[in-house]
Each structure stands twice: as structure tokens, then as C-alpha cells.
Design a protein around this motif. Structure first.
Motif, PDB file in Angstrom:
ATOM      1  N   ASP A 272       0.829  -1.199   0.000  1.00  0.00           N
ATOM      2  CA  ASP A 272       0.000   0.000   0.000  1.00  0.00           C
ATOM      3  C   ASP A 272       0.868   1.255   0.000  1.00  0.00           C
ATOM      4  O   ASP A 272       1.973   1.279   0.553  1.00  0.00           O
ATOM      5  CB  ASP A 272      -0.907   0.022   1.236  1.00  0.00           C
ATOM      6  N   HIS A 273       0.341   2.301  -0.593  1.00  0.00           N
ATOM      7  CA  HIS A 273       1.012   3.601  -0.621  1.00  0.00           C
ATOM      8  C   HIS A 273       1.023   4.206   0.782  1.00  0.00           C
ATOM      9  O   HIS A 273      -0.015   4.302   1.441  1.00  0.00           O
ATOM     10  CB  HIS A 273       0.267   4.507  -1.597  1.00  0.00           C
ATOM     11  N   THR A 274       2.198   4.629   1.239  1.00  0.00           N
ATOM     12  CA  THR A 274       2.329   5.228   2.576  1.00  0.00           C
ATOM     13  C   THR A 274       1.962   6.716   2.508  1.00  0.00           C
ATOM     14  O   THR A 274       2.776   7.602   2.790  1.00  0.00           O
ATOM     15  CB  THR A 274       3.751   5.024   3.123  1.00  0.00           C
ATOM     16  N   TYR A 275       0.721   6.956   2.185  1.00  0.00           N
ATOM     17  CA  TYR A 275       0.201   8.304   1.943  1.00  0.00           C
ATOM     18  C   TYR A 275       0.293   9.181   3.188  1.00  0.00           C
ATOM     19  O   TYR A 275      -0.132   8.790   4.275  1.00  0.00           O
ATOM     20  CB  TYR A 275      -1.251   8.186   1.478  1.00  0.00           C
ATOM     21  N   THR A 276       0.844  10.362   3.030  1.00  0.00           N
ATOM     22  CA  THR A 276       1.029  11.410   4.046  1.00  0.00           C
ATOM     23  C   THR A 276       1.928  10.993   5.205  1.00  0.00           C
ATOM     24  O   THR A 276       1.938  11.660   6.245  1.00  0.00           O
ATOM     25  CB  THR A 276      -0.309  11.964   4.592  1.00  0.00           C
ATOM     26  N   VAL A 277       2.698   9.937   5.050  1.00  0.00           N
ATOM     27  CA  VAL A 277       3.737   9.612   6.032  1.00  0.00           C
ATOM     28  C   VAL A 277       4.971  10.407   5.608  1.00  0.00           C
ATOM     29  O   VAL A 277       5.677  10.039   4.670  1.00  0.00           O
ATOM     30  CB  VAL A 277       4.022   8.108   6.087  1.00  0.00           C
ATOM     31  N   ALA A 278       5.209  11.510   6.281  1.00  0.00           N
ATOM     32  CA  ALA A 278       6.152  12.515   5.791  1.00  0.00           C
ATOM     33  C   ALA A 278       7.559  11.966   5.594  1.00  0.00           C
ATOM     34  O   ALA A 278       8.228  12.284   4.604  1.00  0.00           O
ATOM     35  CB  ALA A 278       6.178  13.709   6.745  1.00  0.00           C
ATOM     36  N   ARG A 279       8.032  11.153   6.533  1.00  0.00           N
ATOM     37  CA  ARG A 279       9.404  10.646   6.430  1.00  0.00           C
ATOM     38  C   ARG A 279       9.568   9.770   5.188  1.00  0.00           C
ATOM     39  O   ARG A 279      10.567   9.891   4.458  1.00  0.00           O
ATOM     40  CB  ARG A 279       9.748   9.868   7.699  1.00  0.00           C
ATOM     41  N   ALA A 280       8.624   8.874   4.929  1.00  0.00           N
ATOM     42  CA  ALA A 280       8.721   7.994   3.764  1.00  0.00           C
ATOM     43  C   ALA A 280       8.652   8.790   2.463  1.00  0.00           C
ATOM     44  O   ALA A 280       9.340   8.470   1.482  1.00  0.00           O
ATOM     45  CB  ALA A 280       7.615   6.944   3.804  1.00  0.00           C
ATOM     46  N   GLU A 281       7.815   9.820   2.434  1.00  0.00           N
ATOM     47  CA  GLU A 281       7.720  10.660   1.240  1.00  0.00           C
ATOM     48  C   GLU A 281       9.020  11.424   1.006  1.00  0.00           C
ATOM     49  O   GLU A 281       9.516  11.517  -0.123  1.00  0.00           O
ATOM     50  CB  GLU A 281       6.572  11.655   1.402  1.00  0.00           C
ATOM     51  N   ALA A 282       9.575  11.988   2.070  1.00  0.00           N
ATOM     52  CA  ALA A 282      10.767  12.829   1.943  1.00  0.00           C
ATOM     53  C   ALA A 282      11.964  12.038   1.444  1.00  0.00           C
ATOM     54  O   ALA A 282      12.727  12.508   0.582  1.00  0.00           O
ATOM     55  CB  ALA A 282      11.084  13.479   3.287  1.00  0.00           C
ATOM     56  N   THR A 283      12.166  10.843   1.974  1.00  0.00           N
ATOM     57  CA  THR A 283      13.295  10.040   1.515  1.00  0.00           C
ATOM     58  C   THR A 283      13.118   9.647   0.052  1.00  0.00           C
ATOM     59  O   THR A 283      14.087   9.631  -0.718  1.00  0.00           O
ATOM     60  CB  THR A 283      13.467   8.793   2.392  1.00  0.00           C
ATOM     61  N   ALA A 284      11.878   9.355  -0.354  1.00  0.00           N
ATOM     62  CA  ALA A 284      11.626   9.024  -1.761  1.00  0.00           C
ATOM     63  C   ALA A 284      11.962  10.199  -2.671  1.00  0.00           C
ATOM     64  O   ALA A 284      12.503  10.021  -3.771  1.00  0.00           O
ATOM     65  CB  ALA A 284      10.172   8.604  -1.946  1.00  0.00           C
ATOM     66  N   VAL A 285      11.644  11.418  -2.228  1.00  0.00           N
ATOM     67  CA  VAL A 285      11.937  12.618  -3.014  1.00  0.00           C
ATOM     68  C   VAL A 285      13.445  12.834  -3.139  1.00  0.00           C
ATOM     69  O   VAL A 285      13.967  13.102  -4.232  1.00  0.00           O
ATOM     70  CB  VAL A 285      11.264  13.845  -2.363  1.00  0.00           C
ATOM     71  N   LEU A 286      14.159  12.724  -2.044  1.00  0.00           N
ATOM     72  CA  LEU A 286      15.604  12.952  -2.068  1.00  0.00           C
ATOM     73  C   LEU A 286      16.332  11.852  -2.835  1.00  0.00           C
ATOM     74  O   LEU A 286      17.271  12.124  -3.601  1.00  0.00           O
ATOM     75  CB  LEU A 286      16.136  13.051  -0.641  1.00  0.00           C
TER      76      LEU A 286
END
Length: 429
Positions: free
Chosen positions: A186-200
Motif C-alpha cells: 500500500d502507498h504510505t500516503y502522508t507519512v512525511a518521512r517515507a515521502e521525503a526520503t523518496a523525493v531525495l
């Protein structure tokens, strides 16, 4: 392309039968987005200059064979890459090389994961080091078919025109799909840490991609981070952790708009209204990142049916199905009132760490999805910690309208950072 079979944080297998193609575009802004796609949106503020470029021959790499898998297993390692295409609008191809990639990143629990995304480099004759924007999209949904990389080839990804505006300026762009969109679980929607690492890590992967390196993208490329709505949360968190998580990235600045900086407050404003689907998606996303939260044990029969639908759907269908629903209507006990859930949601609050590079924060004063006070609060917290923050409000502008209106000023602001111009600082003296 290599098949990525890494288990998700929740240990769930790849989801099947995802056929829905719903998108989050609002009809009222279709013509505006089309204009951005075709013109690239001239800067509204700032010079948008880029320093340090050298002339190149503009030769594109061949797109007949996939890139070889990257070596090494650290964050940003390219696991697979294959040529793809990018249309800023259906039937409007773009002169750019494009690769769909999978790359190594880090989940919210600190464990390695695999994330998919897209790397785009314009064919404009420029050499390197070419500026690189790592772009975080807003909410698209939970199903794999909703991922940005899924819609780029046919021009149906809602934010493709906004991405194209960066390409028109000569920037390479890395667009993450986020964890769980296009990869198992499942997509870890709005879990900020997981989103941020994916972006970087999307930026790190782009710098390592052989085809992109032939077009001027590499370790010396200055990096800008950009995103709106969910992407605003992702980009803002990336700004906060970049200095220690990805210290070798030359991050010049971050532009974040419509930022849900305090999820508890946003959930309270959305629960039971037209945007209740966002609350449901966030609950699913946090349960995916932290399986010990055990969302399933809190759901009643209606909640199980609706979450089952949401896990395979795009945002438009989820919002329609959940409109007017309160989380209390879907649960035997509201999990957001439990200490473990409250702690996980609170951990996503932004503003607790000062970004090392300057930031540009923008928000619509009539935002009906993420209240305007969210942007003001983030600005105040970052300012209090000594960050250089430029803040821009858009009077009378709603959530989707500000995504369009703020795109050109955000790119112009990043252009000035790439050019080495001093960053404006609106924080109180």
C-alpha cells in the motif's frame, strides 16, 4: 526491466486488478494547465537565471534499450531503468529523454525499500552541470495505476504541465511515485518521512542514471526540491532532513505549496466533509508504514468495504465514495484517538527542524482543502528556528487554483537559487 519484489513496510504483496484511471484534475483549471503545458509558463517573479552551464551538443541518448541496473545498494541506487515517454498533455509530446526507474530508498521505519519514478531531461543543447528539480506530486490516489509514471506517456498525469514548465527552463526533473505506488504494498500516503526520503533519493538516482549523465545531470548538478499539497508535505519534510539524510546533494532551495503541515488539524477540518477521503487515505497510509497500528481491528463492516475500495482506487473515486463520511462512521473505535496513532500522526508535523537551505512557501488564502493557517504556521515555525523563508499568499485562490498560480513563481524562485542570487527572507527581524 527488472521486477522489484521487495516487500512493503506492511509486508503486503503486489496489489492486483488495478484498472481505474481516475485523476485529481479540476475541470476549472484544465485550460490553465494546458497553457502551462504549451508555453512553459514564463516566470512571474525573479529572474529564473541559471549559473554555471556550458554549451553542449544536445545529443540525446538512444532510447532503444534499458539502462543497466545500478551497482551498490545504498539510497538512490538505480535498481532498474527503461526508456519511457512524456507528454505534458494528451497528444502533446515533449522534446525530452525519459526513463522510468526503480531505485533504493528508505521507509519510515528506517528499512530499505524500492520506489519507482521518472527521470526527465530536456533536449535543449545545454551541457552540465544541469540543474535538477526533484518534484513531489500532490494526491493521486492509492492504486498503482494512479502513479505519475503511469500517466506520463499519454499525458494524463494531472501535474504533467507543471513538470513541463521546469523542463522548458532547461531543468532536469526527477518525479517520485512515492512508496507503494507502482511497487508492492500500500502507498504510505502522508507519512512525511517515507515521502521525503523518496523525493531525495529520486534526485540521487537521477544523478547516477547513465543516460541522464550524458545530458548534463550528475553529482555536481544543483538540486531544487518542489511540491504542492501532498507534494508540499513531502518537499517540506525533504528540506528538513536533506542535510543529514542526503548531505552530498547540493540542495539550493525548496519550494513548497499548499502544505498540510499539521495532519491532525487538517484531518479535523476534512472529516465528515467533501474531503473526508483524504482522512481515510491517510489512515491507510500510516497503517502501511506502521503495521503495528492495526487499522483493520478498528474498522466496522462499512469501513472494511470502503478501505478495500480505496486501496485500489485513484483520488477522484475515493473522494466521491467517502464524501460526507466521518471516521467514526467507519470504525468501532476511532483510531485517531488512540495514543499510538496520535503519536504517529504527530510525528508528521512539520516545522520542528530548520531546513539548511532557503525555502519558498506559498498558500491560497481561500484554500478549502488545506487551511491557509497551515502555511502561516509552517512559516512561523521555520522562522523561529532561523530558516530563511520567503512566503507568498494568493488572495481568493483555492487549493487547485494555487497549484497553477504558484507554479511559475516557485520555479522562478528556484531559478534564482540555481543562479546563486541571495535568497529573500520574509521572517520577522
Amino acid at each position: 526491466m527488472e521486477s522489484i519484489r521487495t516487500a512493503s513496510a506492511g509486508g503486503r504483496g503486489a496489489r492486483r486488478g488495478r484498472r481505474l484511471r481516475g485523476r485529481t484534475a479540476a475541470g476549472a483549471v484544465v485550460s490553465a494547465l494546458a497553457a502551462v503545458a504549451l508555453t512553459g509558463a514564463a516566470p512571474a517573479t525573479g529572474t529564473g537565471r541559471t549559473a554555471g552551464w556550458t554549451a553542449g551538443n544536445g545529443a540525446a541518448t538512444a532510447v532503444g534499450t534499458p539502462e543497466p541496473p545500478g551497482r551498490g545498494g545504498g539510497p538512490g541506487a538505480v535498481l532498474s531503468a527503461e526508456p519511457t515517454s512524456f507528454q505534458s498533455w494528451p497528444g502533446v509530446p515533449t522534446a525530452a529523454s525519459a526513463w522510468k526507474i526503480t531505485y533504493r530508498s528508505t521507509g519510515a521505519d528506517g528499512r530499505p525499500n524500492a520506489v519507482s519514478g521518472t527521470v526527465l531531461v530536456p533536449h535543449d543543447g545545454r551541457g552540465g552541470p544541469r540543474p535538477l528539480v526533484t518534484y513531489a506530486v500532490g494526491t493521486v490516489g492509492m492504486g498503482d495505476q494512479c502513479a505519475p509514471s503511469s500517466g506520463f506517456p499519454d499525458g494524463t498525469t494531472t501535474e504533467a504541465p507543471l513538470v513541463n514548465a521546469a523542463l522548458v527552463r532547461g531543468y532536469a526533473v526527477a518525479v517520485t511515485d512515492y512508496e507503494g505506488l507502482g511497487t508492492p504494498g500500500d502507498h504510505t500516503y502522508t507519512v512525511a518521512r517515507a515521502e521525503a526520503t523518496a523525493v531525495l533519493d529520486a534526485a540521487r538516482a537521477a544523478q547516477r542514471l547513465p543516460g541522464a549523465r550524458k545530458l548534463g545531470v550528475g553529482p555536481r548538478s544543483p538540486v531544487g526540491i518542489m511540491g504542492y499539497s501532498q507534494g508540499g508535505q513531502a518537499s517540506a519534510k525533504a528540506a528538513e532532513i536533506a542535510a543529514w539524510y542526503a548531505p552530498r546533494l547540493d540542495v539550493r532551495g525548496t519550494a513548497s505549496g499548499g502544505v498540510p503541515a499539521d495532519l491532525s488539524q487538517v484531518a479535523e477540518a476534512s472529516d465528515g466533509g467533501d474531503n473526508a477521503g483524504f482522512v481515510l487515505m491517510s489512515a491507510i497510509g500510516h497503517d502501511a508504514a506502521f503495521p503495528r497500528l492495526h487499522l483493520e481491528k478498528y474498522l466496522n463492516a462499512k469501513g472494511r468495504r470502503l478501505t478495500g475500495t480505496a486501496r485500489d482506487a485513484c483520488a477522484s473515486e475515493i473522494l466521491k465514495a467517502a464524501a460526507g463520511t466521518r471516521l467514526d462512521d467507519l470504525t468501532v473505535t476511532n483510531p485517531l484517538r488512540r495514543p499510538d496513532w496520535h503519536a504517529r500522526i504527530a510525528a508528521d508535523t512539520l516545522g520542528g527542524r530548520a531546513p539548511a537551505a532557503p525555502t519558498f512557501v506559498y498558500h491560497g488564502e481561500a484554500d478549502e482543502v488545506v487551511p491557509y493557517a497551515q502555511g502561516q504556521g509552517l512559516r512561523a515555525r521555520w522562522c523561529a528556528r532561523g530558516s530563511a523563508v520567503s512566503f507568498r499568499s494568493f488572495p481568493g485562490s483555492d487549493h487547485v487554483g494555487t497549484a497553477v498560480a504558484g507554479n511559475a513563481p516557485a520555479l522562478a524562485w528556484l531559478g534564482d537559487r540555481f543562479a546563486g542570487e541571495p535568497a529573500p527572507d520574509d521572517c520577522p527581524a
